[in-house]
Write a protein that holds these residues in place. Structure first.
Motif, PDB file in Angstrom:
ATOM      1  N   ILE A 100      17.368  17.678 -50.271  1.00 47.67           N
ATOM      2  CA  ILE A 100      16.374  18.620 -50.789  1.00 47.67           C
ATOM      3  C   ILE A 100      16.753  19.496 -51.941  1.00 47.67           C
ATOM      4  CG2 ILE A 100      14.862  20.374 -50.214  1.00 47.67           C
ATOM      5  CD1 ILE A 100      14.748  19.158 -47.408  1.00 47.67           C
ATOM      6  N   LYS A 101      17.814  19.933 -51.997  1.00 48.63           N
ATOM      7  CA  LYS A 101      18.358  20.572 -53.049  1.00 48.63           C
ATOM      8  C   LYS A 101      18.383  19.753 -54.224  1.00 48.63           C
ATOM      9  CE  LYS A 101      20.578  24.541 -50.482  1.00 48.63           C
ATOM     10  NZ  LYS A 101      21.782  25.163 -50.101  1.00 48.63           N
ATOM     11  N   SER A 102      19.110  18.721 -54.268  1.00 51.33           N
ATOM     12  CA  SER A 102      19.170  17.860 -55.287  1.00 51.33           C
ATOM     13  C   SER A 102      17.620  17.254 -55.725  1.00 51.33           C
ATOM     14  CB  SER A 102      20.083  16.656 -54.896  1.00 51.33           C
ATOM     15  OG  SER A 102      19.823  15.615 -56.017  1.00 51.33           O
ATOM     16  N   ASP A 103      16.600  16.977 -54.962  1.00 50.34           N
ATOM     17  CA  ASP A 103      15.369  16.510 -55.446  1.00 50.34           C
ATOM     18  C   ASP A 103      14.432  17.495 -54.326  1.00 50.34           C
ATOM     19  OD1 ASP A 103      12.904  15.378 -55.755  1.00 50.34           O
ATOM     20  OD2 ASP A 103      13.995  13.444 -56.232  1.00 50.34           O
ATOM     21  N   PRO A 104      13.908  18.426 -54.928  1.00 55.46           N
ATOM     22  CA  PRO A 104      12.966  19.416 -54.152  1.00 55.46           C
ATOM     23  C   PRO A 104      11.757  18.674 -53.828  1.00 55.46           C
ATOM     24  CG  PRO A 104      13.956  20.517 -56.136  1.00 55.46           C
ATOM     25  CD  PRO A 104      14.258  19.110 -56.444  1.00 55.46           C
ATOM     26  N   GLY A 105      11.386  17.586 -54.297  1.00 56.42           N
ATOM     27  CA  GLY A 105      10.336  16.900 -54.031  1.00 56.42           C
ATOM     28  C   GLY A 105      10.506  16.262 -52.370  1.00 56.42           C
ATOM     29  N   PHE A 106      11.600  16.214 -51.981  1.00 51.77           N
ATOM     30  CA  PHE A 106      11.797  15.286 -50.858  1.00 51.77           C
ATOM     31  C   PHE A 106      11.324  15.967 -49.621  1.00 51.77           C
ATOM     32  CE2 PHE A 106      14.174  14.130 -47.023  1.00 51.77           C
ATOM     33  CZ  PHE A 106      13.996  12.679 -46.976  1.00 51.77           C
ATOM     34  N   ASP A 107      10.557  15.240 -48.779  1.00 49.45           N
ATOM     35  CA  ASP A 107       9.877  15.912 -47.608  1.00 49.45           C
ATOM     36  C   ASP A 107       9.884  14.855 -46.356  1.00 49.45           C
ATOM     37  OD1 ASP A 107       7.479  16.011 -45.645  1.00 49.45           O
ATOM     38  OD2 ASP A 107       7.438  17.826 -46.420  1.00 49.45           O
ATOM     39  N   PRO A 108      10.726  15.182 -45.331  1.00 47.02           N
ATOM     40  CA  PRO A 108      11.171  14.088 -44.285  1.00 47.02           C
ATOM     41  C   PRO A 108       9.822  13.460 -43.658  1.00 47.02           C
ATOM     42  CG  PRO A 108      12.553  16.010 -44.202  1.00 47.02           C
ATOM     43  CD  PRO A 108      11.529  16.364 -45.101  1.00 47.02           C
ATOM     44  N   ALA A 109       9.090  14.271 -43.294  1.00 55.48           N
ATOM     45  CA  ALA A 109       7.630  13.587 -42.679  1.00 55.48           C
ATOM     46  C   ALA A 109       6.934  12.447 -43.740  1.00 55.48           C
ATOM     47  CB  ALA A 109       6.703  14.640 -42.601  1.00 55.48           C
ATOM     48  N   GLN A 110       6.703  12.817 -44.951  1.00 65.19           N
ATOM     49  CA  GLN A 110       6.174  12.063 -45.986  1.00 65.19           C
ATOM     50  C   GLN A 110       7.167  10.774 -46.229  1.00 65.19           C
ATOM     51  OE1 GLN A 110       5.275  14.843 -49.090  1.00 65.19           O
ATOM     52  NE2 GLN A 110       3.063  15.057 -48.527  1.00 65.19           N
ATOM     53  N   PHE A 111       8.525  11.019 -46.232  1.00 65.20           N
ATOM     54  CA  PHE A 111       9.507   9.846 -46.160  1.00 65.20           C
ATOM     55  C   PHE A 111       9.291   8.632 -45.066  1.00 65.20           C
ATOM     56  CE2 PHE A 111      13.177   8.021 -45.306  1.00 65.20           C
ATOM     57  CZ  PHE A 111      13.770   7.224 -46.288  1.00 65.20           C
ATOM     58  N   LEU A 112       9.170   9.411 -43.886  1.00 66.79           N
ATOM     59  CA  LEU A 112       9.133   8.492 -42.853  1.00 66.79           C
ATOM     60  C   LEU A 112       7.869   7.659 -42.882  1.00 66.79           C
ATOM     61  CD1 LEU A 112      10.828  10.725 -39.847  1.00 66.79           C
ATOM     62  CD2 LEU A 112      11.569   8.548 -41.169  1.00 66.79           C
ATOM     63  N   ASP A 113       6.820   8.268 -43.204  1.00 71.16           N
ATOM     64  CA  ASP A 113       5.500   7.660 -43.361  1.00 71.16           C
ATOM     65  C   ASP A 113       5.606   6.225 -44.316  1.00 71.16           C
ATOM     66  OD1 ASP A 113       4.262   9.126 -41.747  1.00 71.16           O
ATOM     67  OD2 ASP A 113       3.330  10.526 -42.982  1.00 71.16           O
ATOM     68  N   GLY A 114       6.235   6.681 -45.394  1.00 72.36           N
ATOM     69  CA  GLY A 114       6.516   5.450 -46.398  1.00 72.36           C
ATOM     70  C   GLY A 114       7.511   4.674 -45.891  1.00 72.36           C
ATOM     71  N   ALA A 115       8.702   5.059 -45.069  1.00 75.46           N
ATOM     72  CA  ALA A 115       9.614   3.997 -44.507  1.00 75.46           C
ATOM     73  C   ALA A 115       9.039   3.123 -43.593  1.00 75.46           C
ATOM     74  CB  ALA A 115      10.509   4.744 -44.019  1.00 75.46           C
ATOM     75  N   LYS A 116       7.914   3.738 -42.855  1.00 76.66           N
ATOM     76  CA  LYS A 116       7.543   2.827 -41.804  1.00 76.66           C
ATOM     77  C   LYS A 116       6.532   1.829 -42.410  1.00 76.66           C
ATOM     78  CE  LYS A 116       6.239   6.335 -39.252  1.00 76.66           C
ATOM     79  NZ  LYS A 116       5.562   7.256 -37.950  1.00 76.66           N
ATOM     80  N   MET A 117       5.777   2.202 -43.544  1.00 76.21           N
ATOM     81  CA  MET A 117       4.701   1.444 -43.916  1.00 76.21           C
ATOM     82  C   MET A 117       5.668   0.201 -44.781  1.00 76.21           C
ATOM     83  SD  MET A 117       2.213   2.212 -47.087  1.00 76.21           S
ATOM     84  CE  MET A 117       1.425   3.103 -46.097  1.00 76.21           C
ATOM     85  N   ALA A 118       6.810   0.553 -45.418  1.00 76.53           N
ATOM     86  CA  ALA A 118       7.801  -0.434 -45.948  1.00 76.53           C
ATOM     87  C   ALA A 118       8.226  -1.418 -44.936  1.00 76.53           C
ATOM     88  CB  ALA A 118       8.830   0.291 -46.681  1.00 76.53           C
ATOM     89  N   TYR A 119       8.592  -0.733 -43.647  1.00 76.79           N
ATOM     90  CA  TYR A 119       9.106  -1.814 -42.685  1.00 76.79           C
ATOM     91  C   TYR A 119       8.188  -2.717 -42.187  1.00 76.79           C
ATOM     92  CZ  TYR A 119      11.134  -3.173 -38.109  1.00 76.79           C
ATOM     93  OH  TYR A 119      11.609  -3.707 -36.955  1.00 76.79           O
ATOM     94  N   GLU A 120       6.901  -2.435 -42.261  1.00 79.06           N
ATOM     95  CA  GLU A 120       5.952  -3.334 -41.753  1.00 79.06           C
ATOM     96  C   GLU A 120       5.360  -4.390 -42.780  1.00 79.06           C
ATOM     97  OE1 GLU A 120       1.137  -3.283 -40.570  1.00 79.06           O
ATOM     98  OE2 GLU A 120       2.268  -1.622 -40.609  1.00 79.06           O
ATOM     99  N   MET A 121       5.665  -3.823 -44.144  1.00 82.10           N
ATOM    100  CA  MET A 121       5.498  -4.972 -45.162  1.00 82.10           C
ATOM    101  C   MET A 121       6.423  -5.801 -45.423  1.00 82.10           C
ATOM    102  SD  MET A 121       3.548  -2.645 -48.138  1.00 82.10           S
ATOM    103  CE  MET A 121       3.066  -4.181 -49.081  1.00 82.10           C
ATOM    104  N   ILE A 122       7.871  -5.231 -45.397  1.00 81.14           N
ATOM    105  CA  ILE A 122       8.979  -6.180 -45.405  1.00 81.14           C
ATOM    106  C   ILE A 122       9.141  -7.254 -44.406  1.00 81.14           C
ATOM    107  CG2 ILE A 122      11.520  -6.220 -45.297  1.00 81.14           C
ATOM    108  CD1 ILE A 122      11.434  -3.509 -46.834  1.00 81.14           C
ATOM    109  N   VAL A 123       8.854  -6.935 -43.105  1.00 82.30           N
ATOM    110  CA  VAL A 123       8.868  -7.925 -42.131  1.00 82.30           C
ATOM    111  C   VAL A 123       7.826  -9.048 -42.249  1.00 82.30           C
ATOM    112  CG1 VAL A 123       8.074  -8.098 -39.499  1.00 82.30           C
ATOM    113  CG2 VAL A 123       9.789  -6.148 -40.293  1.00 82.30           C
TER     114      VAL A 123
END
Length: 240
Positions: A100-123
């Motif tokens: 977060i200090k390296s990239d202040p825009g990082f938000d765990p909740a939003q990242f996980l939402d995107g990761a789950k969407m990516a998981y579904e699309m990749i599968v």
């Protein structure tokens, strides 16, 4: 005649005012401060990300402060972001704090939402042999492995079908920032129906009627120095 003209003129003016008031109440007035449509995968005030990219890093609080001000998020802000995902003094919490200090825009909740969407699309893309979609979502090494598996499957004349019933869990288990590269590892627990058939349509692997619980450990990466908010899958591991 003049009196009649004045009366009709007055009536038309009153009618025009009434119509104007009604239109304004229905359509509203633009003030210049209207909120733009919400896109969780966009970064305001930057160039639009390439079409097809999915695992995006949404712009967070304090993502870009004016020059000359403290651009880093406060300790309270970091603690608030991590509250549901890691204790601040845990190894994961310390790693995410550094991210977060390296990239202040990082938000765990939003990242996980995107990761789950990516998981579904990749599968889905792997099952369909959709290498165009995979190229947008995978790092070079992972893409090479997926492409090889698809090619071998095609050579055997096999078809693969996967139905993602649902993602039961998606938890961040590791994070690291190394030379401006951010890495976040996510453990997915999902339910899948997976089956592979030969050229004659006979099942050679899996069961079209059986739901399996699958655990995958995937690592996503992105260059924090880049204005491109998108993450790519750079490592995979099957836990079962």
């Amino acid at each position: 005649m003049s009196e009649a003209f004045d009366i009709y003129t007055l009536l038309f003016l009153v009618l025009a005012v009434v119509i104007f008031i009604r239109l304004r109440s229905v359509l509203g007035r633009r003030t210049g401060n209207e909120r733009q449509p919400f896109d969780p995968y966009s970064r305001p005030d930057t160039k639009q990300a390439p079409e097809g990219t999915v695992v995006a890093l949404p712009r967070g609080r304090n993502a870009e402060a004016p020059v000359g001000t403290d651009t880093g998020p406060s300790a309270e802000d970091i603690e608030e972001r991590l509250e549901r995902y890691a204790k601040a003094d845990s190894p994961l919490g310390k790693s995410l704090t550094a991210l977060i200090k390296s990239d202040p825009g990082f938000d765990p909740a939003q990242f996980l939402d995107g990761a789950k969407m990516a998981y579904e699309m990749i599968v889905a893309a792997f099952a369909e042999g959709d290498e165009k979609t995979l190229k947008q979502l995978l790092g070079d090494d992972v893409l090479e492995g997926f492409s090889r598996a698809i090619a071998e499957r095609d050579e055997r004349g096999e078809t693969h079908h996967t139905t993602l019933v649902g993602i039961d869990k998606a938890d961040m288990i590791e994070a690291e920032v190394k030379d401006k590269q951010a890495f976040v590892t996510v453990k997915f627990v999902s339910e899948l129906i997976s089956v592979t058939r030969d050229s004659a349509g006979e099942v050679v692997d899996g069961d079209p009627k059986k739901v399996r619980e699958v655990t995958d450990i995937w690592t996503f990466a992105r260059d924090t120095a880049s204005r491109n908010p998108n993450w790519k899958l750079v490592a995979t591991e099957a836990a079962n």
